[in-house]
Design a protein around this motif. Structure first.
Motif, mmCIF file in Angstrom:
data_model
loop_
_atom_site.group_PDB
_atom_site.id
_atom_site.type_symbol
_atom_site.label_atom_id
_atom_site.label_comp_id
_atom_site.label_asym_id
_atom_site.label_seq_id
_atom_site.Cartn_x
_atom_site.Cartn_y
_atom_site.Cartn_z
ATOM 1 N N GLN A 130 0.835 -1.199 0.000
ATOM 2 C CA GLN A 130 0.000 0.000 0.000
ATOM 3 C C GLN A 130 0.870 1.249 0.000
ATOM 4 N N VAL A 131 0.486 2.213 -0.818
ATOM 5 C CA VAL A 131 1.161 3.503 -0.830
ATOM 6 C C VAL A 131 0.757 4.269 0.418
ATOM 7 N N THR A 132 1.732 4.866 1.083
ATOM 8 C CA THR A 132 1.462 5.548 2.347
ATOM 9 C C THR A 132 1.654 7.058 2.278
ATOM 10 N N LYS A 133 2.215 7.552 1.167
ATOM 11 C CA LYS A 133 2.444 8.982 1.012
ATOM 12 C C LYS A 133 1.865 9.436 -0.322
ATOM 13 N N PRO A 134 1.409 10.682 -0.416
ATOM 14 C CA PRO A 134 0.861 11.178 -1.687
ATOM 15 C C PRO A 134 1.896 11.081 -2.814
ATOM 16 N N LEU A 135 1.433 10.707 -3.988
ATOM 17 C CA LEU A 135 2.324 10.584 -5.138
ATOM 18 C C LEU A 135 2.599 11.945 -5.755
ATOM 19 N N ALA A 136 3.820 12.140 -6.202
ATOM 20 C CA ALA A 136 4.186 13.344 -6.950
ATOM 21 C C ALA A 136 3.973 13.071 -8.428
ATOM 22 N N ARG A 137 3.665 14.116 -9.174
ATOM 23 C CA ARG A 137 3.442 13.930 -10.610
ATOM 24 C C ARG A 137 4.781 13.868 -11.348
ATOM 25 N N MET A 143 11.737 6.435 -10.633
ATOM 26 C CA MET A 143 11.165 6.718 -9.317
ATOM 27 C C MET A 143 11.603 5.638 -8.323
ATOM 28 N N ASN A 144 11.620 6.001 -7.048
ATOM 29 C CA ASN A 144 12.009 5.085 -5.977
ATOM 30 C C ASN A 144 10.778 4.752 -5.130
ATOM 31 N N PRO A 145 10.288 3.506 -5.186
ATOM 32 C CA PRO A 145 9.078 3.158 -4.428
ATOM 33 C C PRO A 145 9.199 3.397 -2.930
ATOM 34 N N GLU A 146 10.420 3.324 -2.389
ATOM 35 C CA GLU A 146 10.600 3.527 -0.952
ATOM 36 C C GLU A 146 10.226 4.940 -0.511
ATOM 37 N N ASP A 147 10.187 5.867 -1.482
ATOM 38 C CA ASP A 147 9.779 7.233 -1.158
ATOM 39 C C ASP A 147 8.289 7.340 -0.880
ATOM 40 N N PHE A 148 7.519 6.319 -1.260
ATOM 41 C CA PHE A 148 6.059 6.420 -1.174
ATOM 42 C C PHE A 148 5.401 5.270 -0.423
#
Length: 462
Positions: A130-137, A143-148
Motif C-alpha cells: 500500500q502507498v502511504t504517502k501522496p504521489l508526486a506527478r 522513481m524510488n518506491p521507498e519514497d512512497f
C-alpha cells in the motif's frame, strides 16, 4: 524565381540518378542568361554515432510493465509500477453491505491475449504494497518506491504464469465480449479484507474523503505492484483495478427477501497518476567503444547519439541554400536465441536538448526539428527518415558554430486514418508519440560507409 526552381529540381534529379560527388555542377548554361545561372553542390560529410545510457524516460500512461527478463545481449530488465485509482465525486457504495461488513477484496492485473514478453510459462510472483504517502506527478521511470510505500507490510501476493493453463480453450475461444464467460487474461491477487473494511467504514464515517479526487488520494494513495521471485517474463499491463465484494439484502419481484452478491470497482485511469519503474542491469557491454554498431533498447536502457558536423558543414557551404540531406540507419538482423528482443517498429530523431520538452509537451513529429521512421517501411531492416535538411538548417540559423547532437530512440506511435477524396481511408497520420515501453532492442550499423551523408546545396549566380 519559379523558372529557377524548375531548373534546380531537374538538377537535383540528375544528381540523385548519377551519384553523389563533391564537384560544383553548373545548370542549364544553354537556356539561362549568363547572369542567372544556378549551381548545385553535393558535399559528403561523416557523422559520428555512439551508444549512450538512458537512465529513465517520460512515461505518462495507464499501461504498465510487470516482471523481469534477461537477454544475453541487452542485459537484465526489471519493471513494476505505482498507481492511484479514480474515484467519482461524492462516491458511496451502491448498496449497504449486510451488517456493514464486506466480504473480500481483490486486485486485478489485466493484459491482452499474448500481452507479454518472454516465457509464458515462467513462474512469477506478484506482490502488492500500500502507498502511504501522496504521489508526486513525476512520470519518469527512475522513481524510488521507498519514497512512497511501506515495503515492510505486504498486503497481497500471488504466484502466476502469463499463460494460465487452468483456463480451457473453450473459454479462450469466446470472442463475444458480452458473453458472461468472455475471458480477459489477468492475475487476481487477494488483498487483506481489513483494507476493504476500512475503505467501506470511511465512506460511512467520513464521506468527505470521497468528495473529490484530491481528498480520495489523501485517504487512499494507491498500490505499489512489483514482483518477488521469478524471471523470464514481463506482462504488458493494459488495466489495473481493485474490487470490493459484499452482499446486500433485497427483494424479488414476488416480494420475497433475497441476498444479492455484488462488488464495487476502482480503476487506474488517465485522470490519476501511474508511475512506472524501470531497472536496467548488465548493459555495460552496450556502452563499450564499438566501431561497428550502436544500440537501441527499450524501455530506457540505452539509445543512439548522432553527431552531425554542423560547424564543418557551415564552413564548407557558406551562404548556399540547403536543399537536401537524406538520412537513414541500417539495422542488423535480430538475434536468433529464444525470446530474443524484437526491433522497435518506430524510432524518433530529434535534437538532444529537446528530448525532455518533446515528450512532456505531448508533441508529434513535425518534419522540421523531429522526424519519425518506421522499421522497414522503405527498405529491408532500415529506418529511413527521408530529407532532414530542415533540421540542419534550423540548427545552423541558431548555433552555426556548434555541432548538431541528435538522439535516436524507440517510440510508440498512435495513428488515425485520414479520409481520401473518394471516401476511403487514406494514409495514417500521427496522433501521438510516447516513449516505447515494450522491451525491444536493435543493433544499428555505424561503420564509416553507413555514417556518410551527402548535403545538397544550391547557389544562384545573381
Amino acid at each position: 524565381m519559379d523558372f529557377k526552381r524548375l531548373i534546380l529540381g531537374l538538377a537535383f534529379g540528375g544528381i540523385l540518378l548519377s551519384g553523389c560527388n563533391d564537384e560544383l555542377s553548373q545548370v542549364g548554361p544553354s537556356i539561362q542568361p549568363d547572369g542567372d545561372r544556378s549551381f548545385v553542390y553535393a558535399d559528403t560529410f561523416q557523422l559520428e554515432a555512439s551508444t549512450i545510457k538512458l537512465d529513465s524516460v517520460y512515461a505518462r500512461t495507464v499501461n504498465g510493465l510487470l516482471g523481469q527478463i534477461y537477454d544475453p545481449l541487452y542485459g537484465n530488465l526489471k519493471t513494476d509500477y505505482i498507481c492511484q485509482f479514480y474515484c467519482p465525486e461524492n462516491y458511496k457504495f451502491a448498496h449497504e453491505p449486510i451488517d456493514g461488513k464486506v466480504d473480500s477484496m481483490a486486485f486485478f492485473i489485466m493484459y491482452d491475449e499474448g500481452g507479454y514478453v518472454g516465457d509464458s510459462l515462467a513462474p512469477m510472483q506478484a506482490k502488492i504494497y500500500q502507498v502511504t504517502k501522496p504521489l508526486a506527478r513525476n512520470y519518469y521511470t527512475n522513481m524510488n518506491p521507498e519514497d512512497f510505500c511501506d515495503l515492510q507490510t505486504l498486503i497481497g501476493e500471488k504466484t502466476y504464469t502469463a499463460y494460465d493453463l487452468s483456463i480451457p480453450d473453450s473459454i479462450r475461444n469466446i470472442t463475444d465480449t458480452s458473453d458472461p464467460d468472455y475471458y480477459t487474461p489477468n492475475v487476481r491477487i487477494r488483498i487483506s479484507t481489513d483494507i476493504a473494511q476500512r475503505f467501506y467504514d470511511e465512506t460511512v464515517n467520513n464521506p468527505s474523503s470521497f468528495q473529490n479526487q484530491e481528498a480520495f488520494n489523501k485517504f487512499f494513495p494507491g498500490f505499489y505492484v512489483t514482483t518477488g521471485f521469478g524471471t523470464g517474463n514481463i506482462l504488458e499491463v493494459a488495466q489495473s483495478s481493485f474490487f470490493i465484494y459484499y452482499k446486500y439484502k433485497s427483494t424479488t419481484e414476488a416480494g420475497k427477501d433475497t441476498i444479492i452478491h455484488t462488488r464495487e470497482q476502482f480503476n487506474v485511469t488517465k485522470e490519476v497518476i501511474q508511475m512506472n519503474q524501470i531497472e536496467n542491469g548488465n548493459i555495460e557491454q552496450l556502452l563499450e567503444p564499438n566501431e561497428e554498431f550502436s544500440y537501441l533498447r527499450s524501455p530506457a536502457g540505452v539509445c543512439t547519439k548522432i553527431v552531425v558536423p554542423a560547424s564543418a558543414i557551415k564552413e564548407k557551404i557558406g551562404d548556399r541554400i540547403i536543399n537536401g540531406l537524406n538520412f537513414s540507419m541500417k539495422a542488423m538482423p535480430q538475434e536468433e536465441w529464444l525470446y530474443a528482443f524484437e526491433a522497435p517498429d518506430n524510432v524518433l530523431l530529434l535534437p538532444e536538448d529537446s528530448v525532455q520538452s518533446f515528450f512532456e509537451n505531448n508533441k508529434i513529429e513535425d518534419n522540421v526539428t523531429s522526424y519519425l521512421a518506421t522499421f522497414g517501411e522503405y527498405a529491408t531492416n532500415t529506418y529511413s527518415f527521408g530529407n532532414i535538411s530542415s533540421l540542419l538548417q534550423v540548427h545552423l540559423e541558431n548555433k552555426p558554430d556548434e555541432d548538431l547532437n541528435l538522439i535516436l530512440l524507440p517510440v510508440l506511435r498512435g495513428t488515425q486514418n485520414s479520409s481520401s477524396s473518394w471516401g476511403s481511408s487514406g494514409k495514417p497520420y500521427t496522433t501521438s508519440i510516447t516513449n516505447y515501453m515494450k522491451p525491444s532492442g536493435v543493433r544499428l550499423k555505424k561503420d564509416k560507409e553507413a555514417m556518410q551523408i551527402v548535403v545538397l546545396t544550391s547557389k544562384y549566380n545573381d
